[in-house]
Design a protein around this motif. Structure first.
Motif, mmCIF file in Angstrom:
data_model
loop_
_atom_site.group_PDB
_atom_site.id
_atom_site.type_symbol
_atom_site.label_atom_id
_atom_site.label_comp_id
_atom_site.label_asym_id
_atom_site.label_seq_id
_atom_site.Cartn_x
_atom_site.Cartn_y
_atom_site.Cartn_z
ATOM 1 N N PHE A 315 -4.434 14.700 9.918
ATOM 2 C CA PHE A 315 -4.008 13.843 9.843
ATOM 3 C C PHE A 315 -2.834 14.165 11.206
ATOM 4 N N ILE A 335 2.155 18.085 3.635
ATOM 5 C CA ILE A 335 0.897 17.073 2.740
ATOM 6 C C ILE A 335 0.181 17.638 1.469
ATOM 7 N N ALA A 366 1.528 11.207 2.195
ATOM 8 C CA ALA A 366 1.540 11.704 3.691
ATOM 9 C C ALA A 366 2.578 10.037 3.569
ATOM 10 N N ILE A 378 -3.745 6.079 7.763
ATOM 11 C CA ILE A 378 -4.092 7.196 6.033
ATOM 12 C C ILE A 378 -5.492 6.451 6.361
#
Length: 500
Positions: A315, A335, A366, A378
């Motif tokens: 991410f 996260i 997230a 995502i």
């Protein structure tokens, strides 16, 4: 998932189950009970209890559940299928909690499974990974059962030491304590536990769930959704470029995979060749020089940790288009629930398995902490995680070694390298994790992610009507569940009204 403390008795006609609950406001409509032959399931989020009784019971109007507020106990009564039949071993909780594939192991006492080996082998060369074992490793792939695993609960009042303080452990294989607490005074912004050194594992789950619901902002998500679906030039967030960005690491794997296919190399056991740089070799040499004797029951938690770390890492890479920045350690730490709440078990609901629960937890976080909050983004990150796993152990190790550098020299966040990352990297290098295990994990992840829908991502928020009423009695506030699909529909309606 939290397995509550419970006791079971019986009479000629009924099985009586007393389920201890605490830390939550009791809500009768949220109770769910099912009886299917020998299987009894009780759910009152975040509590979940699944019992396999010796003989069948039936679900009819005689089944009852009554809450005793003084004792904080739900008293459950379920009828036996055969009146007068004696149910043996109701006091053996390990036997009742066992999953279907563990029935042959229920004779083991808690001490047998709780005791860990006392010997660790030292002076292991962590800089080398024997490539000759790849084929054998692929054949030894273990298929994990991701069904919710329950542990034998204990009476919380007994879980204290001589000073009346509840002792807790955390980190890799629950080896550490009195490390994270010290970092709080130095400004550890990743930690969200009020008291990390004395918060029991089940209480970490409750605290995490509450704070995730508080942190998630539907208005920010709705605004980001509009910017993603209806972009304009003066937007301060460009979701399109992030979603379409090509990850060099993933492109390398895809190029190799297509080459294998075009050359008619259909060997499913083949692994992408990975070369480590000099810097990476030096980093591996600095890992702990020991082998880890980890109980097999803990291995699923290690794989869940790998999944969460890879998701947060990929991410951050995608959000910054291939680069880390000064906020990368904070973003990844927030996260990963194993960092921010020391939560290695991950909460499970009554119809999901461990892996699915970890996926949902990563998605929730997230959508609550990073600058860009997009469900589509995502899902792209989950593709990156899948291809990283498909690349094998060395591919994963490259990512984890890079991630570790964000924490290893940080003056505050180094504690997470100490309690999680250095041990995980050393363990990944060892023979305890095979290429076959990683391959199976990748397939399991892809299957679970493909089944996730936006209605699965739900946050509990206070009813806006209650906030408008300015009711001083917080206990009267009604909670409503908002899922992503509902928020996106409201955002789209608001956008269309604004346009018109």
């Amino acid at each position: 998932m939290i397995t509550p403390f419970f006791t079971i008795t019986q009479d000629e006609e009924f099985i009586h189950i007393d389920v201890k609950i605490s830390h939550i406001r009791f809500s009768a409509p949220n109770i769910e009970m099912t009886i299917t032959n020998e299987l009894f399931v009780f759910s009152l989020p975040p509590y979940y209890l699944r019992l396999r009784l010796p003989y069948p019971c039936i679900e009819d109007d005689r089944a009852t559940a009554i809450y005793d507020s003084k004792l904080e106990v739900v008293k459950i009564r379920i009828p036996k299928e055969t009146k007068g039949q004696f149910f043996p071993d109701l006091d053996l909780t390990a036997k009742l909690l066992a999953r279907s594939n563990e029935q042959g192991q229920v004779g083991q006492t808690p001490a047998m499974t709780a005791n860990k080996p006392l010997i660790e082998e030292l002076d292991v060369d962590n800089s080398k990974i024997d490539g000759s074992r790849v084929e054998k490793d692929m054949e030894e792939g273990e298929h994990f059962d991701w069904e919710v695993k329950q542990e034998i609960p204990t009476d919380p009042s007994l879980n204290v030491d001589g000073d009346g303080v509840r002792p807790v452990k955390y980190g890799f294989d629950n080896q550490y304590d009195h490390i994270v607490g010290v970092s709080i005074s130095n400004g550890n912004d990743i930690n969200e536990l009020g008291n990390p050194e004395q918060t029991a594992p089940t209480d970490r789950i409750i605290e995490r769930l509450i704070k995730e619901n508080i942190k998630f902002d539907p208005e920010i998500y709705a605004a980001d959704y509009v910017m993603e679906t209806h972009p304009v030039d003066d937007d301060d967030k460009d979701f399109g470029s992030l979603i379409s960005w090509k990850n060099p690491m993933i492109q390398k794997f895809l190029k190799w995979y297509k080459s294998e296919q075009s050359n008619n190399h259909n060997n499913n056991n083949s692994i992408i060749p990975v070369e480590f740089t000099k810097e990476e070799q030096e980093r591996m040499l600095q890992l702990p020089r020991k082998s880890y004797l980890v109980n097999d029951s803990y291995k699923p938690e290690i794989f869940i940790l790998i999944i969460c770390l890879l998701f947060a890492y990929q991410f951050d890479i995608r959000e910054n288009e291939g680069e880390h920045n000064i906020e990368s350690a904070w973003t990844i730490g927030k996260i990963v629930p194993q960092f921010s709440f020391l939560d290695s078990k991950i909460v499970m609901q009554d119809d999901v398995n461990v892996l699915k629960a970890a996926i949902i937890t990563c998605i929730r976080r997230a959508l609550s902490y990073p600058f860009h909050r997009s469900y589509k983004l995502i899902m792209k990150v989950w593709d990156d995680v899948y291809y990283t796993l498909r690349g094998g152990k060395r591919f994963i190790l490259k990512a984890l070694l890079d991630l570790r550098e964000l924490f290893r020299f940080h003056d505050i966040y180094y504690v997470y390298d100490k309690i999680w990352l250095e041990d995980l990297c050393a363990y990944l290098i060892s023979d305890n994790i095979t290429e076959g295990m990683i391959r199976n994990l990748a397939h399991d992840l892809k299957k679970e992610v493909s089944q996730i829908v936006k209605t699965d991502i739900t946050f509990e928020k206070i009813n806006p009507q209650d906030e408008q009423d300015n009711n001083d009695n917080d206990d009267d506030d009604d909670m409503i569940a908002l899922n992503l699909e509902e928020i996106e529909m409201m955002a789209e309606d608001s956008y269309q009204q604004y346009q018109s």
